[in-house]
Design a protein around this motif. Structure first.
Motif, PDB file in Angstrom:
ATOM      1  N   TYR A 276      -9.093   0.533   0.953  1.00 56.63           N
ATOM      2  CA  TYR A 276      -7.720   1.188   0.053  1.00 56.63           C
ATOM      3  C   TYR A 276      -7.721   0.520  -1.221  1.00 56.63           C
ATOM      4  O   TYR A 276      -7.886  -0.592  -1.634  1.00 56.63           O
TER       5      TYR A 276
ATOM      6  N   THR B 185      -4.882  -0.276  -4.315  1.00 56.28           N
ATOM      7  CA  THR B 185      -3.507  -0.705  -4.816  1.00 56.28           C
ATOM      8  C   THR B 185      -3.399  -1.180  -5.939  1.00 56.28           C
ATOM      9  O   THR B 185      -4.498  -1.673  -6.668  1.00 56.28           O
ATOM     10  N   ASN B 186      -2.315  -1.316  -6.331  1.00 58.77           N
ATOM     11  CA  ASN B 186      -1.983  -2.159  -7.589  1.00 58.77           C
ATOM     12  C   ASN B 186      -1.664  -3.654  -7.417  1.00 58.77           C
ATOM     13  O   ASN B 186      -1.553  -4.250  -8.552  1.00 58.77           O
TER      14      ASN B 186
ATOM     15  N   LEU C 247       0.862  -1.267  -0.135  1.00 57.44           N
ATOM     16  CA  LEU C 247      -0.031  -0.131   0.021  1.00 57.44           C
ATOM     17  C   LEU C 247       0.813   1.174   0.042  1.00 57.44           C
ATOM     18  O   LEU C 247       1.962   1.152   0.144  1.00 57.44           O
ATOM     19  N   LYS C 248       0.163   2.464  -0.236  1.00 57.14           N
ATOM     20  CA  LYS C 248       0.879   3.505  -0.065  1.00 57.14           C
ATOM     21  C   LYS C 248       1.423   3.847   1.497  1.00 57.14           C
ATOM     22  O   LYS C 248       0.646   3.257   2.346  1.00 57.14           O
ATOM     23  N   ALA C 249       2.389   4.517   1.516  1.00 57.00           N
ATOM     24  CA  ALA C 249       2.997   4.688   2.986  1.00 57.00           C
ATOM     25  C   ALA C 249       1.948   5.082   3.897  1.00 57.00           C
ATOM     26  O   ALA C 249       1.942   4.728   5.111  1.00 57.00           O
ATOM     27  N   GLU C 250       1.253   6.075   3.573  1.00 56.62           N
ATOM     28  CA  GLU C 250       0.328   6.769   4.292  1.00 56.62           C
ATOM     29  C   GLU C 250      -0.868   5.744   4.663  1.00 56.62           C
ATOM     30  O   GLU C 250      -1.391   5.836   5.981  1.00 56.62           O
ATOM     31  N   ASP C 251      -1.158   5.088   3.757  1.00 54.42           N
ATOM     32  CA  ASP C 251      -2.405   4.013   4.341  1.00 54.42           C
ATOM     33  C   ASP C 251      -1.551   2.758   5.079  1.00 54.42           C
ATOM     34  O   ASP C 251      -2.297   2.352   6.001  1.00 54.42           O
ATOM     35  N   THR C 252      -0.465   2.602   4.691  1.00 53.22           N
ATOM     36  CA  THR C 252       0.107   1.595   5.818  1.00 53.22           C
ATOM     37  C   THR C 252       0.373   2.038   7.062  1.00 53.22           C
ATOM     38  O   THR C 252       0.127   1.216   8.166  1.00 53.22           O
TER      39      THR C 252
END
Length: 301
Positions: A148, A150-151, A125-130
């Protein structure tokens, strides 16, 4: 669920699956007590034993075909080393019904302690989501319900709606074990669908993070290289023909340098990779030609 010598995890995995769901197990020719354990303790579970090891993708394709034939609206893929929470699948289905643009819906993957994010999962995930997920794990009493995008998320716990299977199909057989979920996510993105991670659904992935092993055989190194090349070159979101030319040009230069310096190990590695590329490019081209089209690929054979 695809199994292969899974008795270390199966008692806990099976007991974590709510009884209301129909379970299909594809066993990849286990040599331990896997099939006997399932048949004895879970007589209502459908077991499809295979005569050879079909790998993760090949085994799952067998199970997905069975589910489609039996009119399933959703298929949930679960690793043999993963344990569900009681409401995991239910919460994922709820998101799918509200957000049909998501082709893959996955829960939060926790490590074996159930206190932390699975190490690999934490990188998806994006850093802020993690960071927000880590915060929530420290304060579980707070009301937290988030989806969330994600790719990529690994296929240890995937909910696949019927529409996904009709649009994307099954796993590409050019991947035996590892890489097939990367490829599947790439195809989902190409066909302008989305991948979701749901914050109010959990799975415990009972595995350990393994660091890099530098002392590997040439054969093993070549297999790892093949997987990496296939993941990158079979990605239909990008052209690959120029990448092949560049890689072969680099290898030929390295091959000559290793020959002149009498570096036998490196010479063998570069020569083997050049041969590997010539072997895999035709199947990658075939794969790409199939996967750019919508359809239930690899599920109709």
């Amino acid at each position: 669920m695809v199994t292969y010598n899974g008795m270390h995890w199966l008692p806990k995995t099976m007991s974590s699956i709510p009884k209301k769901y129909k379970i299909v197990i594809i066993d990849n020719c286990s040599t331990d007590n896997t099939i006997k354990f399932i048949n004895t303790n879970y007589p209502n579970v459908i077991v499809l034993p295979q005569k050879t090891n079909l790998g993760f993708g090949g085994g799952n394709n067998i199970g997905i075909k069975y589910a489609i034939k039996n009119n399933a609206n959703f298929v949930f893929l679960l690793n043999q080393d993963a344990y569900l929470y009681n409401d995991t699948i239910e919460n994922l289905i709820d998101v799918s019904k509200k957000k049909p643009e998501f082709a893959i819906i996955s829960p939060i993957h926790l490590d074996s302690t159930a206190l932390n994010l699975d190490w690999n999962f934490s990188t998806y995930l994006k850093a802020e989501d993690t960071n927000s997920l880590k915060y929530f794990l420290r304060y579980p009493d707070q009301d937290f319900n988030q989806v969330y995008t994600t790719n990529f998320v690994n296929a240890a716990a995937w909910l696949l709606p019927k529409k996904t299977l009709e649009t994307i199909g099954g796993f590409d057989p050019i991947f035996f074990h590892y890489g097939e979920d990367n490829n599947y996510c790439q195809r989902v993105i190409y066909h302008q669908l989305k991948i979701a991670v749901v914050s109010n659904a959990y799975v415990i992935h009972d595995r350990e993070y393994r660091g890099l092993n530098k002392n590997i055989s040439l054969e093993y190194a070549l297999k790892k290289r093949e997987k990496k090349l296939k993941i990158v070159w079979a990605d239909i979101n990008n052209d690959f023909s120029e990448k092949v030319k560049i890689r072969k040009k680099i290898l030929k230069k390295k091959l000559l340098k290793a020959f002149l310096k009498i570096e036998v190990r490196k010479f063998k590695e570069y020569k083997a990779e050049l041969s590997l590329i010539d072997n895999i490019v035709p199947e990658i081209i075939k794969s790409r030609n199939v996967n750019v089209l919508k359809g239930s690929h690899y599920l109709n054979e």
